[in-house]
Design a protein around this motif. Structure first.
Motif, PDB file in Angstrom:
ATOM      1  N   LEU A 182       0.818  -1.208   0.000  1.00  0.00           N
ATOM      2  CA  LEU A 182       0.000   0.000   0.000  1.00  0.00           C
ATOM      3  C   LEU A 182       0.863   1.275   0.000  1.00  0.00           C
ATOM      4  CD1 LEU A 182      -2.793   1.418   0.330  1.00  0.00           C
ATOM      5  CD2 LEU A 182      -2.496   1.156   2.800  1.00  0.00           C
ATOM      6  N   LEU A 183       1.971   1.246   0.724  1.00  0.00           N
ATOM      7  CA  LEU A 183       2.764   2.455   0.912  1.00  0.00           C
ATOM      8  C   LEU A 183       3.362   3.038  -0.370  1.00  0.00           C
ATOM      9  CD1 LEU A 183       4.520   1.884   4.358  1.00  0.00           C
ATOM     10  CD2 LEU A 183       2.682   3.454   3.789  1.00  0.00           C
ATOM     11  N   PRO A 184       3.966   2.221  -1.272  1.00  0.00           N
ATOM     12  CA  PRO A 184       4.475   2.816  -2.516  1.00  0.00           C
ATOM     13  C   PRO A 184       3.394   3.531  -3.316  1.00  0.00           C
ATOM     14  CG  PRO A 184       5.419   0.644  -2.212  1.00  0.00           C
ATOM     15  CD  PRO A 184       4.353   0.800  -1.173  1.00  0.00           C
ATOM     16  N   THR A 185       2.187   2.956  -3.335  1.00  0.00           N
ATOM     17  CA  THR A 185       1.067   3.600  -4.027  1.00  0.00           C
ATOM     18  C   THR A 185       0.694   4.897  -3.324  1.00  0.00           C
ATOM     19  OG1 THR A 185       0.231   1.422  -4.678  1.00  0.00           O
ATOM     20  CG2 THR A 185      -1.281   3.273  -4.889  1.00  0.00           C
ATOM     21  N   ALA A 186       0.683   4.865  -1.988  1.00  0.00           N
ATOM     22  CA  ALA A 186       0.364   6.068  -1.216  1.00  0.00           C
ATOM     23  C   ALA A 186       1.396   7.163  -1.449  1.00  0.00           C
ATOM     24  CB  ALA A 186       0.293   5.721   0.270  1.00  0.00           C
ATOM     25  N   VAL A 187       2.662   6.777  -1.515  1.00  0.00           N
ATOM     26  CA  VAL A 187       3.732   7.753  -1.775  1.00  0.00           C
ATOM     27  C   VAL A 187       3.531   8.400  -3.144  1.00  0.00           C
ATOM     28  CG1 VAL A 187       6.209   7.994  -2.256  1.00  0.00           C
ATOM     29  CG2 VAL A 187       5.445   6.686  -0.271  1.00  0.00           C
ATOM     30  N   GLU A 188       3.184   7.562  -4.138  1.00  0.00           N
ATOM     31  CA  GLU A 188       3.006   8.076  -5.505  1.00  0.00           C
ATOM     32  C   GLU A 188       1.820   9.038  -5.575  1.00  0.00           C
ATOM     33  OE1 GLU A 188       2.031   8.468  -9.654  1.00  0.00           O
ATOM     34  OE2 GLU A 188       0.718   7.550  -8.158  1.00  0.00           O
ATOM     35  N   TYR A 189       0.738   8.731  -4.856  1.00  0.00           N
ATOM     36  CA  TYR A 189      -0.475   9.547  -4.925  1.00  0.00           C
ATOM     37  C   TYR A 189      -0.393  10.800  -4.062  1.00  0.00           C
ATOM     38  CZ  TYR A 189      -3.401   6.602  -7.861  1.00  0.00           C
ATOM     39  OH  TYR A 189      -3.927   5.922  -8.932  1.00  0.00           O
ATOM     40  N   THR A 190       0.479  10.787  -3.063  1.00  0.00           N
ATOM     41  CA  THR A 190       0.566  11.949  -2.170  1.00  0.00           C
ATOM     42  C   THR A 190       1.790  12.822  -2.451  1.00  0.00           C
ATOM     43  OG1 THR A 190       1.740  10.602  -0.522  1.00  0.00           O
ATOM     44  CG2 THR A 190      -0.652  10.773  -0.303  1.00  0.00           C
ATOM     45  N   SER A 191       2.553  12.485  -3.476  1.00  0.00           N
ATOM     46  CA  SER A 191       3.741  13.269  -3.821  1.00  0.00           C
ATOM     47  C   SER A 191       3.562  13.869  -5.203  1.00  0.00           C
ATOM     48  CB  SER A 191       4.989  12.397  -3.804  1.00  0.00           C
ATOM     49  OG  SER A 191       5.128  11.757  -2.559  1.00  0.00           O
ATOM     50  N   SER A 192       3.994  15.091  -5.366  1.00  0.00           N
ATOM     51  CA  SER A 192       3.893  15.733  -6.680  1.00  0.00           C
ATOM     52  C   SER A 192       5.231  15.600  -7.406  1.00  0.00           C
ATOM     53  CB  SER A 192       3.541  17.216  -6.515  1.00  0.00           C
ATOM     54  OG  SER A 192       4.495  17.861  -5.702  1.00  0.00           O
ATOM     55  N   GLY A 193       5.166  15.005  -8.570  1.00  0.00           N
ATOM     56  CA  GLY A 193       6.351  14.920  -9.405  1.00  0.00           C
ATOM     57  C   GLY A 193       7.362  13.868  -8.983  1.00  0.00           C
ATOM     58  N   ILE A 194       6.942  12.833  -8.241  1.00  0.00           N
ATOM     59  CA  ILE A 194       7.883  11.773  -7.889  1.00  0.00           C
ATOM     60  C   ILE A 194       8.258  10.997  -9.145  1.00  0.00           C
ATOM     61  CG2 ILE A 194       6.041  10.133  -7.340  1.00  0.00           C
ATOM     62  CD1 ILE A 194       7.897   8.973  -5.198  1.00  0.00           C
ATOM     63  N   GLY A 195       9.528  10.737  -9.320  1.00  0.00           N
ATOM     64  CA  GLY A 195       9.994  10.073 -10.533  1.00  0.00           C
ATOM     65  C   GLY A 195       9.824   8.571 -10.481  1.00  0.00           C
ATOM     66  N   GLU A 196       9.768   7.970 -11.650  1.00  0.00           N
ATOM     67  CA  GLU A 196       9.636   6.516 -11.748  1.00  0.00           C
ATOM     68  C   GLU A 196      10.844   5.818 -11.128  1.00  0.00           C
ATOM     69  OE1 GLU A 196       8.223   2.907 -12.282  1.00  0.00           O
ATOM     70  OE2 GLU A 196       7.068   4.703 -12.748  1.00  0.00           O
ATOM     71  N   ILE A 197      12.032   6.425 -11.295  1.00  0.00           N
ATOM     72  CA  ILE A 197      13.249   5.820 -10.741  1.00  0.00           C
ATOM     73  C   ILE A 197      13.179   5.785  -9.218  1.00  0.00           C
ATOM     74  CG2 ILE A 197      15.754   6.085 -10.500  1.00  0.00           C
ATOM     75  CD1 ILE A 197      15.807   7.268 -13.302  1.00  0.00           C
TER      76      ILE A 197
END
Length: 372
Positions: free
Chosen positions: A142-157
């Protein structure tokens, strides 16, 4: 009356049929269906070979072999799909395997076992420990998805690096669970295997007196190698025909990954769990269902993340939010039902109803970008 062995022998006929369908170009749907049917008995024989080798190698190494090869079929299918770049299908297969083991397998086991024995008991301490481990697995994916949805401009790397780090932690936890279940607290997991009724004890003694010789380990190693190669070949045919076949059948790749592929890869294991439940060995049945889900979450998924990173097909743990909802629901209701160490047919029905509702939701779920 048809038994499991007879059905498996009949299904083996689909191996040459699927290969012929591929080379003679009988259509992608035909290849997909026949390859899927061919994988079912192969997965069963892989489990049988592993168990026979475990008899010779002893409980510790045997337990490790069973843990390693328990979901080998799903791992092979998912790896080949990953190699082909079908990353979203791989993610769907991971979540689908967890959901199907917790809801479909445990549901059928509790329903059919409960219809025969009214109420069945199993080791509640082990069930609660498995529940806690599955809660960790839900948090981890759940956490990686949460990080992606709650961060602006997080890179794929960055997301990929986070996923690899989480994968390493999950594998370490998996090693700790093996140490706990096979070494320091093995007695908690031996109850279901040790508790036979009188009829089973007599039957076992008769069988033991007839066949005191240990299995030929080299023969079963050869069978395991042969079956693994066959699973790899059939998985290649299955994955190659997946996209075209699902389109022709009017199914989305999401539904195929979450519902169909896990059933194909887990069919033999499903049959085992239900069979032992109907013999009133609910400890073993719950252990198979929950143990398989744990192995998918703590071993198969992390291995695929790390493998994708190595082979240049970066796969992260950023799942479709609806898949995460399905996993969380499955873990929640499975933990709730198994926490008291007792089961009945109604609880099995509730698990199956939950699986049916999720299956319908995935069937009607719109196509996700990248999975069409």
């Amino acid at each position: 009356m048809l038994n499991k062995d007879t059905i498996f022998l009949v299904l083996l006929l689909f191996i040459p049929v699927s290969i012929a369908a591929h080379f003679l170009e009988w259509g992608e749907t035909t290849v997909f269906i026949t390859a899927g049917l061919a994988i079912v008995p192969l997965a069963g024989y892989m489990g049988t070979a592993t168990e026979e080798i475990a008899v010779v190698t002893g409980p510790n190494l045997g337990g490790l072999l069973n843990a390693t090869f328990g979901n080998a079929t799903e791992l092979i299918i998912a790896y080949i799909a990953l190699k082909e770049g079908l990353i979203e299908v791989v993610k769907a297969t991971i979540t689908g395997s967890i959901v199907s083991n917790l809801l479909l397998v445990m549901g059928f086991s509790m329903l059919l076992g409960g219809l025969r024995y009214k109420e069945q008991k199993f080791q509640s301490t082990a069930a609660r420990l498995n529940a806690s481990t599955m809660n960790l697995a839900v948090i981890a994916i759940l956490l990686p998805t949460a990080v992606e949805y709650t961060s602006s401009g997080i890179g794929e790397i960055t997301l990929q690096r986070l996923s690899v780090a989480v994968a390493v932690v999950l594998i370490l936890v998996y090693v700790l669970t093996l140490l706990f279940s096979m070494k320091t607290h093995a007695y908690l997991y031996d109850v279901g295997v040790a508790e036979f009724d009188e009829a089973d004890m007599v039957e076992t003694e008769v069988e033991t007196s007839k066949t005191e010789e240990k299995p030929n380990v080299w023969f079963w190693i050869f069978i395991l190698l042969l079956v693994t190669i066959a699973v790899a070949v059939e998985s290649e045919l299955l994955v190659d025909s997946l996209e075209a076949a699902t389109t022709e059948l009017g199914l989305t790749a999401l539904f195929t990954g979450v519902i169909l592929l896990p059933i194909i890869g887990n069919a033999a294991e499903h049959a085992t769990a239900v069979t032992v439940a109907m013999k009133n060995k609910m400890d073993l049945s719950v252990s198979v269902a929950m143990g398989s889900s744990m192995q998918i979450a703590l071993f198969v998924a992390p291995v695929l993340v790390i493998s994708g990173w190595i082979i240049g097909q970066p796969m992260d743990l950023n799942f479709n939010p609806f898949e995460l909802v399905a996993v969380a629901v499955a873990v929640l209701i499975a933990n709730s039902i198994s926490s008291d160490g007792e089961s009945n047919w109604l609880e099995g029905s509730l698990l199956l109803a939950t699986y049916a509702v999720l299956g319908l939701a995935f069937y009607f779920h719109p196509v996700v970008a990248g999975m069409a």
